[in-house]
Design a protein around this motif. Structure first.
Motif, PDB file in Angstrom:
ATOM      1  N   ILE A  87       0.846  -1.202   0.000  1.00 47.61           N
ATOM      2  CA  ILE A  87       0.000   0.000   0.000  1.00 47.61           C
ATOM      3  C   ILE A  87       0.876   1.243   0.000  1.00 47.61           C
ATOM      4  O   ILE A  87       0.599   2.209  -0.723  1.00 47.61           O
ATOM      5  CB  ILE A  87      -0.984  -0.029   1.186  1.00 47.61           C
ATOM      6  N   GLN A  88       1.974   1.215   0.764  1.00 46.07           N
ATOM      7  CA  GLN A  88       2.905   2.341   0.752  1.00 46.07           C
ATOM      8  C   GLN A  88       3.478   2.557  -0.649  1.00 46.07           C
ATOM      9  O   GLN A  88       3.530   3.693  -1.127  1.00 46.07           O
ATOM     10  CB  GLN A  88       4.059   2.117   1.733  1.00 46.07           C
ATOM     11  N   HIS A  89       3.904   1.482  -1.302  1.00 48.51           N
ATOM     12  CA  HIS A  89       4.476   1.602  -2.641  1.00 48.51           C
ATOM     13  C   HIS A  89       3.458   2.122  -3.649  1.00 48.51           C
ATOM     14  O   HIS A  89       3.788   2.949  -4.498  1.00 48.51           O
ATOM     15  CB  HIS A  89       5.031   0.266  -3.114  1.00 48.51           C
ATOM     16  N   ILE A  90       2.241   1.637  -3.548  1.00 47.07           N
ATOM     17  CA  ILE A  90       1.197   2.080  -4.487  1.00 47.07           C
ATOM     18  C   ILE A  90       0.864   3.550  -4.260  1.00 47.07           C
ATOM     19  O   ILE A  90       0.683   4.309  -5.209  1.00 47.07           O
ATOM     20  CB  ILE A  90      -0.044   1.177  -4.369  1.00 47.07           C
ATOM     21  N   LEU A  91       0.798   3.970  -2.989  1.00 50.98           N
ATOM     22  CA  LEU A  91       0.540   5.379  -2.692  1.00 50.98           C
ATOM     23  C   LEU A  91       1.672   6.278  -3.177  1.00 50.98           C
ATOM     24  O   LEU A  91       1.455   7.457  -3.471  1.00 50.98           O
ATOM     25  CB  LEU A  91       0.314   5.580  -1.190  1.00 50.98           C
ATOM     26  N   GLN A  92       2.887   5.717  -3.285  1.00 51.81           N
ATOM     27  CA  GLN A  92       4.028   6.479  -3.795  1.00 51.81           C
ATOM     28  C   GLN A  92       4.110   6.432  -5.316  1.00 51.81           C
ATOM     29  O   GLN A  92       5.017   7.008  -5.899  1.00 51.81           O
ATOM     30  CB  GLN A  92       5.331   5.948  -3.192  1.00 51.81           C
ATOM     31  N   GLY A  93       3.167   5.763  -5.956  1.00 47.94           N
ATOM     32  CA  GLY A  93       3.092   5.771  -7.411  1.00 47.94           C
ATOM     33  C   GLY A  93       3.556   4.505  -8.099  1.00 47.94           C
ATOM     34  O   GLY A  93       3.633   4.481  -9.334  1.00 47.94           O
ATOM     35  N   SER A  94       3.876   3.452  -7.374  1.00 51.01           N
ATOM     36  CA  SER A  94       4.286   2.197  -8.006  1.00 51.01           C
ATOM     37  C   SER A  94       3.109   1.564  -8.735  1.00 51.01           C
ATOM     38  O   SER A  94       1.966   1.642  -8.280  1.00 51.01           O
ATOM     39  CB  SER A  94       4.818   1.216  -6.968  1.00 51.01           C
ATOM     40  N   ALA A  95       3.426   0.913  -9.839  1.00 51.57           N
ATOM     41  CA  ALA A  95       2.393   0.250 -10.630  1.00 51.57           C
ATOM     42  C   ALA A  95       2.269  -1.209 -10.231  1.00 51.57           C
ATOM     43  O   ALA A  95       3.233  -1.837  -9.801  1.00 51.57           O
ATOM     44  CB  ALA A  95       2.739   0.342 -12.112  1.00 51.57           C
ATOM     45  N   VAL A  96       1.069  -1.735 -10.360  1.00 53.43           N
ATOM     46  CA  VAL A  96       0.820  -3.142 -10.104  1.00 53.43           C
ATOM     47  C   VAL A  96       1.000  -3.939 -11.396  1.00 53.43           C
ATOM     48  O   VAL A  96       1.503  -5.056 -11.382  1.00 53.43           O
ATOM     49  CB  VAL A  96      -0.604  -3.346  -9.525  1.00 53.43           C
ATOM     50  N   LEU A  97       0.610  -3.345 -12.483  1.00 52.80           N
ATOM     51  CA  LEU A  97       0.770  -3.934 -13.814  1.00 52.80           C
ATOM     52  C   LEU A  97       1.589  -2.987 -14.681  1.00 52.80           C
ATOM     53  O   LEU A  97       1.445  -1.767 -14.596  1.00 52.80           O
ATOM     54  CB  LEU A  97      -0.580  -4.162 -14.488  1.00 52.80           C
ATOM     55  N   GLU A  98       2.419  -3.583 -15.515  1.00 59.09           N
ATOM     56  CA  GLU A  98       3.211  -2.792 -16.444  1.00 59.09           C
ATOM     57  C   GLU A  98       3.299  -3.569 -17.753  1.00 59.09           C
ATOM     58  O   GLU A  98       3.781  -4.700 -17.774  1.00 59.09           O
ATOM     59  CB  GLU A  98       4.607  -2.562 -15.863  1.00 59.09           C
ATOM     60  N   ASN A  99       2.802  -2.979 -18.830  1.00 54.59           N
ATOM     61  CA  ASN A  99       2.776  -3.645 -20.139  1.00 54.59           C
ATOM     62  C   ASN A  99       2.026  -4.975 -20.084  1.00 54.59           C
ATOM     63  O   ASN A  99       2.433  -5.961 -20.699  1.00 54.59           O
ATOM     64  CB  ASN A  99       4.200  -3.865 -20.674  1.00 54.59           C
ATOM     65  N   GLY A 100       0.951  -5.032 -19.320  1.00 57.24           N
ATOM     66  CA  GLY A 100       0.137  -6.235 -19.220  1.00 57.24           C
ATOM     67  C   GLY A 100       0.731  -7.340 -18.369  1.00 57.24           C
ATOM     68  O   GLY A 100       0.250  -8.467 -18.392  1.00 57.24           O
ATOM     69  N   SER A 101       1.775  -7.037 -17.623  1.00 58.05           N
ATOM     70  CA  SER A 101       2.445  -8.040 -16.798  1.00 58.05           C
ATOM     71  C   SER A 101       2.549  -7.543 -15.360  1.00 58.05           C
ATOM     72  O   SER A 101       2.663  -6.346 -15.124  1.00 58.05           O
ATOM     73  CB  SER A 101       3.843  -8.296 -17.367  1.00 58.05           C
TER      74      SER A 101
END
Length: 145
Positions: free
Chosen positions: A97-111
């Protein structure tokens, strides 16, 4: 008399069935993953694919064993297992959750990214911990504790 690591005959029979179902689940997941790979679908890195398949297989088997009353022996080790899975999943949830709030993506180029992979592990570990906790609380209630 059963020691804390022993299981009765019913539990041993169920555990055998659980391991068989886990084996079949692993085969089906590997087959499905191979099919996706042959179609050009790359849903995660090879390492993340393998670990996710292992964790999903483990969760499937753990869930069946917990629900059928054959995951824990007669001892008090169940709280250790619940605490380990619960702590691990809580740590993964907080970090992701910390990483996502800092802008990390869960998916990148469909992966799946590293964070996407960690979220899946957090969900699988949480499921095992919650089911173990619920089963323990239901058994305590049934025993009248």
């Amino acid at each position: 008399m059963l020691t804390k690591w022993e299981f009765d005959e019913r539990q041993l029979y169920i555990r055998g069935q659980v391991f068989f179902h886990g084996f079949i689940s692993a085969l089906l997941l590997l087959l499905f993953n191979a099919f996706l790979h042959s179609m050009g679908v790359v849903w995660a890195s090879g390492f993340h694919q393998n670990i996710t398949i292992m964790a999903l297989t483990s969760t499937i088997a753990s869930t069946e064993a917990i629900l059928r009353g054959a995951y824990f022996g007669k001892g008090k080790s169940r709280w250790t297992v619940i605490a380990v899975f619960g702590s691990l999943s809580l740590m993964l949830w907080i970090l992701n959750i910390q990483h996502i709030l800092q802008g990390s993506a869960v998916l990148e180029n469909g992966s799946l990214t590293q964070d996407g992979f960690s979220l899946i592990l957090a969900a699988l570990f949480s499921l095992t911990a919650l089911l173990g906790l619920l089963k323990e609380l239901m058994e305590r209630r049934k025993r009248g504790e």
